[in-house]
Enzyme design. Structure first.
Site, PDB file in Angstrom:
ATOM      1  N   GLY A 217      -0.310  -6.686  -7.087  1.00  0.00           N
ATOM      2  CA  GLY A 217       0.485  -6.407  -8.284  1.00  0.00           C
ATOM      3  C   GLY A 217      -0.366  -5.813  -9.380  1.00  0.00           C
ATOM      4  O   GLY A 217      -1.590  -5.935  -9.385  1.00  0.00           O
TER       5      GLY A 217
ATOM      6  N   LYS B  98     -10.107  -6.746   4.017  1.00  0.00           N
ATOM      7  CA  LYS B  98     -10.530  -7.821   3.116  1.00  0.00           C
ATOM      8  C   LYS B  98     -11.415  -8.838   3.842  1.00  0.00           C
ATOM      9  O   LYS B  98     -12.395  -9.313   3.269  1.00  0.00           O
ATOM     10  CB  LYS B  98      -9.296  -8.481   2.494  1.00  0.00           C
ATOM     11  CG  LYS B  98      -8.588  -7.534   1.514  1.00  0.00           C
ATOM     12  CD  LYS B  98      -7.195  -8.009   1.172  1.00  0.00           C
ATOM     13  CE  LYS B  98      -6.505  -7.108   0.164  1.00  0.00           C
ATOM     14  NZ  LYS B  98      -5.079  -7.358   0.034  1.00  0.00           N
TER      15      LYS B  98
ATOM     16  N   GLU C 104       0.848  -1.192   0.000  1.00  0.00           N
ATOM     17  CA  GLU C 104       0.000   0.000   0.000  1.00  0.00           C
ATOM     18  C   GLU C 104       0.884   1.243   0.000  1.00  0.00           C
ATOM     19  O   GLU C 104       2.060   1.168   0.356  1.00  0.00           O
ATOM     20  CB  GLU C 104      -0.889   0.006   1.251  1.00  0.00           C
ATOM     21  CG  GLU C 104      -1.844  -1.157   1.339  1.00  0.00           C
ATOM     22  CD  GLU C 104      -2.822  -1.206   0.170  1.00  0.00           C
ATOM     23  OE1 GLU C 104      -3.619  -0.285   0.020  1.00  0.00           O
ATOM     24  OE2 GLU C 104      -2.755  -2.167  -0.616  1.00  0.00           O
TER      25      GLU C 104
HETATM   26  N1  HSE Z   1      -1.101  -4.207  -0.461  1.00  0.00           N
HETATM   27  C1  HSE Z   1      -2.003  -5.223  -0.883  1.00  0.00           C
HETATM   28  C2  HSE Z   1      -1.351  -6.576  -0.653  1.00  0.00           C
HETATM   29  C3  HSE Z   1      -2.355  -5.018  -2.303  1.00  0.00           C
HETATM   30  O1  HSE Z   1      -0.132  -6.622  -0.451  1.00  0.00           O
HETATM   31  O2  HSE Z   1      -2.043  -7.584  -0.639  1.00  0.00           O
HETATM   32  C4  HSE Z   1      -3.462  -5.896  -2.825  1.00  0.00           C
HETATM   33  O3  HSE Z   1      -4.665  -5.680  -2.166  1.00  0.00           O
END
Ligand code: HSE
Length: 397
Positions: free
Chosen positions: A299, A201, A186
């Site tokens: 990604g 999530k 992020e």
């Molecule tokens: N920063 C997040 C990860 C990006 O590493 O999973 C994808 O949601």
């Protein structure tokens, strides 16, 4: 005449959406059943060397007020101004596809309601698990099940760091820097390291599966920043890999228990072999027993693939997909407290600690051991205090 859509944001994911769309335009159009094109790309920065320089705008109203634009891909991240922009698009009947976990976890109920009221769609397949199809399977393919638990590795950055620490003995900071360079982390990587990204999530999954909005503030979240190389080594000797596991379980009292914690995952568990930036989601249901979804969790192109899949769906579906929704929640009384979380536990205690009645499985790493009993979170906390533990992690067999 081609169907027009716009892309909000030209960072890692947004630029990936543009790149993948033009790479596969012909086959995308075949699957969508119509010709398609990107009319606008919104970003405050200048991209004079881009082959799509003529599509850039800094003015969101260009997109909002253009009736030709029927669908929008939101890849800006963060709650604002994304929420204001997305809501305005939905109110105009423009379907939105987003990769923005924070937006869905904080405002998903409102945006789903707005989409329904304006007969369009708010899609967010890319918000969980990067390239992995998980949102649509949960509310469509697995709709016949009573889903009792979902557990997964939902953050690519932390899984990448833990893998690098384990495989290459790479120090934490170096592995994080590499994850940033690869476009996995992020903007503020503390959201990855401290578990907030995985928390968002599991909130999205919990809301979708159990039907009520679960807010990040209701979810116990612990990241990986206290995990040391010696924990990774000790757990390996014991037959476990350390993974940042996000899970939600339906309890017998009807409540749900979502949480995020670094966890010792047994080498007998398929999740222990999920490495690098890969994510995995295990879904448990009365019909399916268990089903695992696996793929690249972060990604540029993997996430763009999920966003574009939703854009194509939005072009094909002219009415709101009602199975992909949940209610608002005025309180979190349906969310159980972490004190109810039950597990075996791994402790790392300073050498010389008095450990009575608990078996030490391996004492090479500053006295690491796993309790043989099932303890609730509260009991484990008490034990950790009693032993002066330096680490205390649940164990997943
Ligand atoms: N920063 C997040 C990860 C990006 O590493 O999973 C994808 O949601």
């Amino acid at each position: 005449m081609s169907v027009k859509f716009a892309v909000l944001g030209h960072g890692v994911v947004g630029s990936g959406v543009v790149e993948l769309f033009y790479k596969n335009k012909k086959s995308i159009e075949k699957r969508a059943g119509v010709e398609m094109d990107i009319k606008y790309i919104l970003d405050l920065r200048d991209f004079p060397d881009s082959p799509y320089a003529d599509k850039f705008t800094k003015n969101f109203d260009d997109i909002l007020n253009d009736d030709e634009v029927i669908s929008v891909a939101e890849c800006m991240g963060g709650v604002e101004p994304a929420f204001t922009f997305v809501k305005a698009c939905l109110e105009k009947g423009k379907s939105v596809s987003t990769s923005n976990k924070e937006l869905v976890a904080e405002k998903g109920d409102i945006l789903l309601k707005t989409a329904k009221e304006h007969n369009c769609n708010f899609f967010f397949e890319a918000s969980v698990g990067g390239a992995i199809p998980i949102i649509r399977p949960l509310h469509r393919c697995l709709a016949a099940n009573d889903i009792t638990k979902v557990a997964g590795i939902l953050n690519g950055t932390t899984n990448f760091i833990l893998t690098k620490m384990y495989n290459d003995n790479m120090p934490f900071d170096e592995a994080l820097k590499l994850a940033q360079e690869l476009g996995y982390a992020e903007k503020d990587p503390t959201a990855d390291i401290e578990g907030h990204d995985a928390c968002r999530k599991i909130c999205i999954i919990s809301s979708l599966v159990f039907g009520k909005h679960v807010y990040p503030k209701s979810v116990y979240t612990k990241g990986i920043k206290d995990i040391q190389l010696c924990d990774v080594e000790a757990s390996d000797v014991l037959g476990y890999a350390i993974k940042l596991v996000a899970s939600v379980t339906k309890l017998e009292n009807g409540k749900i228990l979502p949480c995020v914690m670094p966890t010792l995952v047994s080498y007998d568990n398929i999740m222990s072999g999920v490495n690098d930036v890969f994510n995995a989601v295990l879904v448990y249901g009365d019909g399916i027993d268990q089903t695992m979804f696996y793929g690249r969790g972060a990604g540029k192109l993997p996430t763009a693939s999920a966003v574009l899949g939703d854009v194509i769906e939005a072009v094909k579906h002219k009415v709101t997909v009602l199975s992909q929704s949940w209610e608002s929640s005025s309180d979190d009384s349906f969310v159980s407290k972490i004190s109810e979380f039950k597990s075996r536990w791994y402790f790392r205690v300073p050498s010389g600690s008095a450990i009575n009645g608990v078996e030490v499985y391996n004492s090479d790493y500053g006295m690491s051991f796993i309790t043989s009993e099932e303890l609730t979170f509260t009991q484990a906390e008490a034990k950790a205090k009693e032993f002066g533990a330096l680490a205390c992690l649940p164990v997943l067999e």
